[in-house]
Structures are given as C-alpha cells and as structure tokens.
Design a protein around this motif. Structure first.
Motif, PDB file in Angstrom:
ATOM      1  N   ASN A   1     -22.631  43.078  97.480  1.00 50.09           N
ATOM      2  CA  ASN A   1     -21.344  43.643  97.086  1.00 50.09           C
ATOM      3  C   ASN A   1     -21.575  44.939  96.325  1.00 50.09           C
ATOM      4  OD1 ASN A   1     -19.252  41.605  97.872  1.00 50.09           O
ATOM      5  ND2 ASN A   1     -20.480  40.278  96.532  1.00 50.09           N
ATOM      6  N   VAL A   2     -20.752  45.941  96.608  1.00 51.99           N
ATOM      7  CA  VAL A   2     -20.779  47.198  95.871  1.00 51.99           C
ATOM      8  C   VAL A   2     -19.372  47.454  95.353  1.00 51.99           C
ATOM      9  CG1 VAL A   2     -21.183  49.676  95.942  1.00 51.99           C
ATOM     10  CG2 VAL A   2     -22.640  48.143  97.281  1.00 51.99           C
ATOM     11  N   VAL A   3     -19.244  47.433  94.030  1.00 56.40           N
ATOM     12  CA  VAL A   3     -17.957  47.687  93.375  1.00 56.40           C
ATOM     13  C   VAL A   3     -18.057  49.001  92.620  1.00 56.40           C
ATOM     14  CG1 VAL A   3     -16.307  46.855  91.655  1.00 56.40           C
ATOM     15  CG2 VAL A   3     -17.461  45.232  93.173  1.00 56.40           C
ATOM     16  N   ILE A   4     -17.042  49.841  92.744  1.00 53.09           N
ATOM     17  CA  ILE A   4     -17.032  51.121  92.045  1.00 53.09           C
ATOM     18  C   ILE A   4     -15.751  51.248  91.236  1.00 53.09           C
ATOM     19  CG2 ILE A   4     -15.957  52.463  93.907  1.00 53.09           C
ATOM     20  CD1 ILE A   4     -18.072  54.687  93.223  1.00 53.09           C
TER      21      ILE A   4
ATOM     22  N   ALA B   1     -13.990  56.215  98.082  1.00 53.23           N
ATOM     23  CA  ALA B   1     -14.943  55.103  98.022  1.00 53.23           C
ATOM     24  C   ALA B   1     -14.603  54.044  99.071  1.00 53.23           C
ATOM     25  CB  ALA B   1     -14.936  54.486  96.623  1.00 53.23           C
ATOM     26  N   ARG B   2     -13.323  53.815  99.281  1.00 52.18           N
ATOM     27  CA  ARG B   2     -12.931  52.832 100.313  1.00 52.18           C
ATOM     28  C   ARG B   2     -13.337  53.309 101.697  1.00 52.18           C
ATOM     29  NH1 ARG B   2      -8.164  53.082  96.805  1.00 52.18           N
ATOM     30  NH2 ARG B   2      -8.286  51.288  95.375  1.00 52.18           N
ATOM     31  N   LYS B   3     -13.239  54.615 101.942  1.00 49.41           N
ATOM     32  CA  LYS B   3     -13.671  55.161 103.230  1.00 49.41           C
ATOM     33  C   LYS B   3     -15.173  54.979 103.426  1.00 49.41           C
ATOM     34  CE  LYS B   3     -10.043  58.700 103.572  1.00 49.41           C
ATOM     35  NZ  LYS B   3      -9.755  60.158 103.602  1.00 49.41           N
ATOM     36  N   ILE B   4     -15.917  55.040 102.324  1.00 52.37           N
ATOM     37  CA  ILE B   4     -17.365  54.833 102.399  1.00 52.37           C
ATOM     38  C   ILE B   4     -17.693  53.381 102.728  1.00 52.37           C
ATOM     39  CG2 ILE B   4     -19.426  54.727 100.918  1.00 52.37           C
ATOM     40  CD1 ILE B   4     -18.440  57.333  99.640  1.00 52.37           C
ATOM     41  N   GLY B   5     -16.794  52.462 102.338  1.00 52.24           N
ATOM     42  CA  GLY B   5     -17.005  51.053 102.678  1.00 52.24           C
ATOM     43  C   GLY B   5     -17.430  50.177 101.528  1.00 52.24           C
ATOM     44  N   VAL B   6     -17.020  50.527 100.303  1.00 55.95           N
ATOM     45  CA  VAL B   6     -17.362  49.660  99.172  1.00 55.95           C
ATOM     46  C   VAL B   6     -16.618  48.332  99.295  1.00 55.95           C
ATOM     47  CG1 VAL B   6     -17.828  51.609  97.644  1.00 55.95           C
ATOM     48  CG2 VAL B   6     -15.532  50.613  97.695  1.00 55.95           C
ATOM     49  N   SER B   7     -17.155  47.322  98.636  1.00 53.21           N
ATOM     50  CA  SER B   7     -16.502  46.009  98.654  1.00 53.21           C
ATOM     51  C   SER B   7     -15.186  46.038  97.898  1.00 53.21           C
ATOM     52  CB  SER B   7     -17.425  44.965  98.027  1.00 53.21           C
ATOM     53  OG  SER B   7     -18.718  45.006  98.599  1.00 53.21           O
TER      54      SER B   7
END
Length: 342
Positions: A190-193, A204-210
């Motif tokens: 999981n990657v949360v930002i 960040a959502r376009k990059i695909g973060v969780s």
C-alpha cells in the motif's frame, strides 16, 4: 548566450546575455535543451532568508536539466559530442574521507550547481565529466530534465527494503509524487500519500496510489482504517518539511518502523522522542542522490516501465520564465519545465 540570472541581491530573476562557459581539460560543454524548476530556484528568485545567506550575485541559476554534449576537454573519455546527458548537480571535492570511500553524496565540501557556481538555466552549461550522466537508452526530454529531483525521490523511496511494505508519504509535491510512483513500481503493498492540495492529491491518484488523503479533512489513522491496517505503516517518507507531517508519520508507524526524511524544515520543531525510542523507530536523513548508484536505479526504473509523465504539469518557453515560476510557486501542480530549444 541567454541565461536566467540572479543579477542583484533582490527578488526576481533577469533573462540576459552572459558569456558562454569555458571548459577545462576534464570538463564537458552541454547545450541545454530542457530544464526543471526546483524549490531551490524558487527560494533564490524570492530572495528569502536562505537565499540571502547562500547566494553570491550575480549567478546563473538552475540545476535540473537535460542537454546535448557539444564539446569535451582533452582528458574526457567515454563522453562524446552528440551524447544526450543530464547532470549531477552536487560537485564534490574527491579528496575527503567520504569521497575517497565512495560516499560522494556525503562530501562536506559539496558545491551546488546553480547555487555555488553558475548553473543550467542557460543555453549552455559546463560540468566536470565526473558529474555527467549519459542516457544510454532514449528518455523523454521532459523526464530527462528532472533526473535530479527524480533521484531525490528514488534515493528516499529505496532507503529501506520496500517490497510488500505499507508506505506512508507525507507531502504530494513533485518529489513526493515521484516517490509514490517509485514505491508502487518497486513492489510496496500500500502507498498512501497526504497533502492539503486537492490538485496534487488528484495527481497522486493518477499515479495509482492506494489512498490520497487530504489531512485537512481526514486523519492518517482514518486512512489506516480504510485500508484495514492494524499495526500502522512499515515505512514513512517525509517529503514536506512540515512538523505536523513528521508527527503524523511517527504516530502512525508500526513498532520498528523506518522513516526516510527528505523534506527540509524551515526551522526546528519538536517531535515525540519517547514514541521514537519505545517504538524503536529508525529515522534516516536524505540529501541528494547516491553518486551514481541512484542514477543507475533511475535509468533502470524507467527502462522497466515507470511512468513519470503525470508528474509534469507545466511546460513553458524559457522566455516565459515569469509565468513558469509563478506556476511552480503556486503549489497546486507538479514539475514545471522550461524549453530552451525554441
């Protein structure tokens, strides 16, 4: 040649004619194609307290660039006219204990390109051959222009083993976004930002973060619940320099958690040292890139399909530098590129 210059000890930069740089026997002359605007450049343009202490005028600014080699000194090997290159912006002494041990990124006598010597916001830049990275595999010019900050992201994101780990990144600025992309690509579970800018969180959502959390509305603890995490995050990447972000990281790590801290605070601040001790948390400061191990990793990541294009949100003719700097300083987008080929 044309260059962006901090001419006087006052806010602003001036586009002006300056002499082309001369090269010595171990140097390379590079025709600049694209440059990226960095937070350091914004500080210099604004002429804030840090810039007033660090900068001697006049100075050609800028350190993020890609270009084409147009000349080499007599002692230069393995770099040829026509090579597409980026540059390591930290020039080191080569003689201190760390340099001799291969830890050049820890050199105490480091001089920064565009900070301690004339930089890359110009039609031509000169660098020691030992600071030049040749792109052996074709790389998009905009991406090649931001290898310097991309290296910061890679150095930070890969400071600790990341495969299968839950990663919390505080700060969705350009380097935080690139670190998120690296963490996902490198196998984090999981990657949360976190940030307070919805525009950057959308990137960040376009990059695909969780999960992209607006911490003005949702706490990190609530984010853990959304993902079903029971013991906290394994790894924290602090990219903002904000005290509240560092405190969030410490409070939401599992026992034995690890923090890589790239964000540079503007002043000292307190943290919960008792939590750090009793939870056995490791904190590692990160500055720049490991020369040149990080650069190798960067190239390999791109060859392996890592996509940084969503991080680049502004492209300008170098003569539109005022608009470009305003865009970069706005805090809503990603990296801003200046095109020097027009």
């Amino acid at each position: 040649m044309k260059a962006l210059v901090k001419e006087k000890a006052e806010p602003g930069l001036r586009l002006m004619d300056v002499p082309e740089p001369e090269i010595g026997p171990g140097d390379v002359l590079i025709k600049v194609l694209r440059t990226g605007i960095c937070g350091t450049d914004l500080h210099i343009s604004a002429w804030d307290g840090w810039a007033q202490q660090a900068i001697a005028t006049p100075l050609v600014v800028g350190h993020e660039f890609v270009g084409e080699v147009v000349g080499t000194g007599r002692d230069v090997e393995d770099i040829a006219v026509g090579d597409r290159v980026s540059g390591e912006g930290h020039l080191v002494c080569g003689k201190c204990r760390n340099c001799l041990a291969g830890r050049r990124h820890m050199c105490r006598a480091t001089v920064g390109l565009g900070v301690g010597r004339d930089g890359a916001f110009a039609e031509y830049v000169a660098l020691p051959a030992t600071n030049v990275w040749v792109h052996k595999v074709p790389v998009d010019l905009d991406v090649a222009a931001i290898f310097d900050p991309f290296g910061n992201a890679v150095h930070t994101a890969l400071s600790f083993p990341i495969v299968g780990e839950d990663v919390l990144i505080t700060g969705a600025g350009p380097i935080g976004l690139m670190a998120a992309a690296v963490a996902r690509h490198a196998g984090a579970r999981n990657v949360v930002i976190t940030d307070v800018s919805e525009e950057r969180l959308e990137l960040a959502r376009k990059i695909g973060v969780s999960l992209a959390l607006n911490v003005a509305e949702t706490t990190v603890a609530e984010g853990q619940q959304v993902l079903g995490l029971r013991e906290g995050f394994d790894i924290g990447l602090e990219m903002s320099g904000r005290p509240e972000a560092m405190r969030d990281l410490i409070a939401n790590l599992t026992n034995g958690g690890r923090i890589a801290m790239l964000g540079l605070p503007s002043q000292e601040f307190a943290v919960d040292w008792a939590k750090i001790v009793t939870s056995m948390i490791t904190i590692k400061g990160v500055y720049g890139r490991e020369m040149f191990e990080t650069w190798y990793a960067m190239s390999v990541l791109l060859e392996g399909g890592l996509d940084l294009s969503p991080v680049i949100t502004g492209r300008y003719d170098y003569r539109e530098h005022e608009a470009a700097f305003a865009d970069a300083a706005g805090g809503r987008g990603g990296k801003v590129i200046l095109d020097w080929t027009v």
